[in-house]
Write an enzyme that holds these catalytic residues in place. Structure first.
Site, mmCIF file in Angstrom:
data_model
loop_
_atom_site.group_PDB
_atom_site.id
_atom_site.type_symbol
_atom_site.label_atom_id
_atom_site.label_comp_id
_atom_site.label_asym_id
_atom_site.label_seq_id
_atom_site.Cartn_x
_atom_site.Cartn_y
_atom_site.Cartn_z
ATOM 1 C CB SER A 51 -4.146 45.873 40.091
ATOM 2 O OG SER A 51 -3.555 45.444 38.880
ATOM 3 C CB SER A 52 -8.524 43.624 36.755
ATOM 4 O OG SER A 52 -9.014 42.454 36.139
ATOM 5 C CG ASN A 53 -2.700 43.982 35.477
ATOM 6 O OD1 ASN A 53 -1.541 43.665 35.759
ATOM 7 N ND2 ASN A 53 -3.145 45.215 35.664
ATOM 8 C CG HIS A 101 -7.017 49.930 39.424
ATOM 9 N ND1 HIS A 101 -7.855 49.107 38.707
ATOM 10 C CD2 HIS A 101 -7.742 51.048 39.693
ATOM 11 C CE1 HIS A 101 -9.030 49.690 38.552
ATOM 12 N NE2 HIS A 101 -8.984 50.869 39.130
ATOM 13 C CB SER A 148 -0.839 49.668 37.529
ATOM 14 O OG SER A 148 -1.391 48.669 38.356
ATOM 15 C CB CYS A 154 -3.816 45.253 26.706
ATOM 16 S SG CYS A 154 -2.815 45.072 28.173
ATOM 17 C CD GLU A 204 -10.629 47.847 30.201
ATOM 18 O OE1 GLU A 204 -10.769 47.186 29.152
ATOM 19 O OE2 GLU A 204 -9.675 47.710 30.988
#
Length: 344
Positions: A247-249, A66, A292, A219, A151
């Protein structure tokens, strides 16, 4: 010694340059670790190596990771990103993204006789295996994550009749299970650690016999980046997260920064999205990037700050990362065959 104008600056006397009050108080803190994680690096290199080995076009289902800059760069090299398998010509090569796919997507690819390369992050694959194992033991599985995220769709597809999505503690009251003594939870790997634990606590209050996954699903890179942000957020005036909106993170890092004490926090894809008004009255700027994000985008943000009088960044180390994932077995096999052929 001559007393010319240079003496007044302090330079000729071996003293540091005289800074204005504003410049003297400014600081830039840089999170470490930040940026690419092992799973992202593996996925991006997979597409690059596939293009070198097979030639363009190489198709990729969904964004490989992402980040719009990474995707644009791979497109310029000959990668073709598609939303669904039906868009890939029969018999072509397709790479599955780092976020993973469901068994149904594998079935569709086989039906179209596609050459598949699975670049799913091994940590996501671990969650898939956990879902299958819990389902085989006939547990109801509560998957903590965001609806519509690739995901989540991939993991849920492993056992759709057993899995239900829980997005937040507010959803817990509406959960319906067959047997309260046989309930397990899993999570999307890129969530906020603190928010996930809050949701798990709410679930456990309703289902005291809730079964945990064998190991932490969030993670290591997501946890490390959140820990690093906490380290550089307290007392900072502004925290900039470099990362794309899907981008979720990266989005979570903004939330973590504000919760940890940053006065303001914004996400940008690159330096061009920084609003100069954010810097008004700001002394301490902290910078990080999602898992990412290539490092050159962070360097662009630091250059932007330097041009506006901020000093070189001071790295704040909170964890060390050394994990490396091998390339997908399908790609390694073909690379080995190509090397053998070249040797004759």
């Amino acid at each position: 010694m001559s007393t010319d104008a240079s003496t007044s600056t302090g330079v000729s006397m071996g003293m540091p340059p005289v800074l204005s009050p504003d410049e003297a108080e400014k600081a830039v803190l840089l999170a470490a670790p930040r940026g690419y994680c092992a799973g992202v690096d593996r996925a991006v290199v997979t597409v690059e190596q596939a293009l070198d080995l097979y030639g363009a076009p190489v198709y990729v289902r969904k964004q490989i990771v992402h980040n719009k800059h990474v995707v644009a760069d791979l497109e310029s090299r000959g990668a073709v990103f598609v939303e669904e398998i039906a868009e890939v010509p029969a018999g072509a090569t397709v790479v599955f993204s780092a976020h993973g796919v469901s068994p149904e997507v594998h079935r569709q690819a086989a039906e179209r006789e596609l050459k598949t390369i699975d670049a799913t992050c091994p940590l996501v694959t671990k969650v898939h295996h956990e879902a299958k194992r819990f389902a085989a033991d006939d547990y109801d599985i509560l998957l903590i994550g965001h609806e519509g995220h690739e995901e989540v769709e991939g993991t849920a597809g492993e056992a759709p009749e057993h899995i239900q999505l829980v997005q937040s503690p507010a959803d817990v009251a509406d959960i319906v299970v067959r047997d309260p003594s046989r309930v397990a939870w899993l999570s999307q790997t890129t969530l906020s650690v603190d928010e996930t634990l809050e949701t798990v606590a709410a679930i456990r209050e309703r289902f005291p016999e809730l079964l945990d996954p064998p190991s932490d699903d969030i993670c290591y890179a997501t946890q490390n980046r959140q820990l690093a942000v906490k380290e550089i957020s307290e007392g900072c005036d502004l925290l900039i997260v470099v990362g794309s909106g899907n981008s979720s993170n990266s989005v979570r890092l903004v939330e973590v920064a504000l919760e940890a004490g940053a006065k303001a926090s914004y996400r940008v894809d690159d330096a061009s999205e920084i609003d100069e008004a954010w810097l008004e009255g700001v002394r301490t700027v902290s910078v990080t990037s999602g898992a990412s994000v290539p490092e050159n985008l962070v360097e662009g943000v630091l250059a932007y700050l330097a041009e506006r009088g901020y000093p070189d960044a001071k790295a704040v180390h909170s964890a060390e990362e050394s994990l490396i994932f091998s390339l997908p077995k399908e790609l390694r096999r073909d690379m080995k065959a190509a090397q053998a052929a070249a040797r004759g």
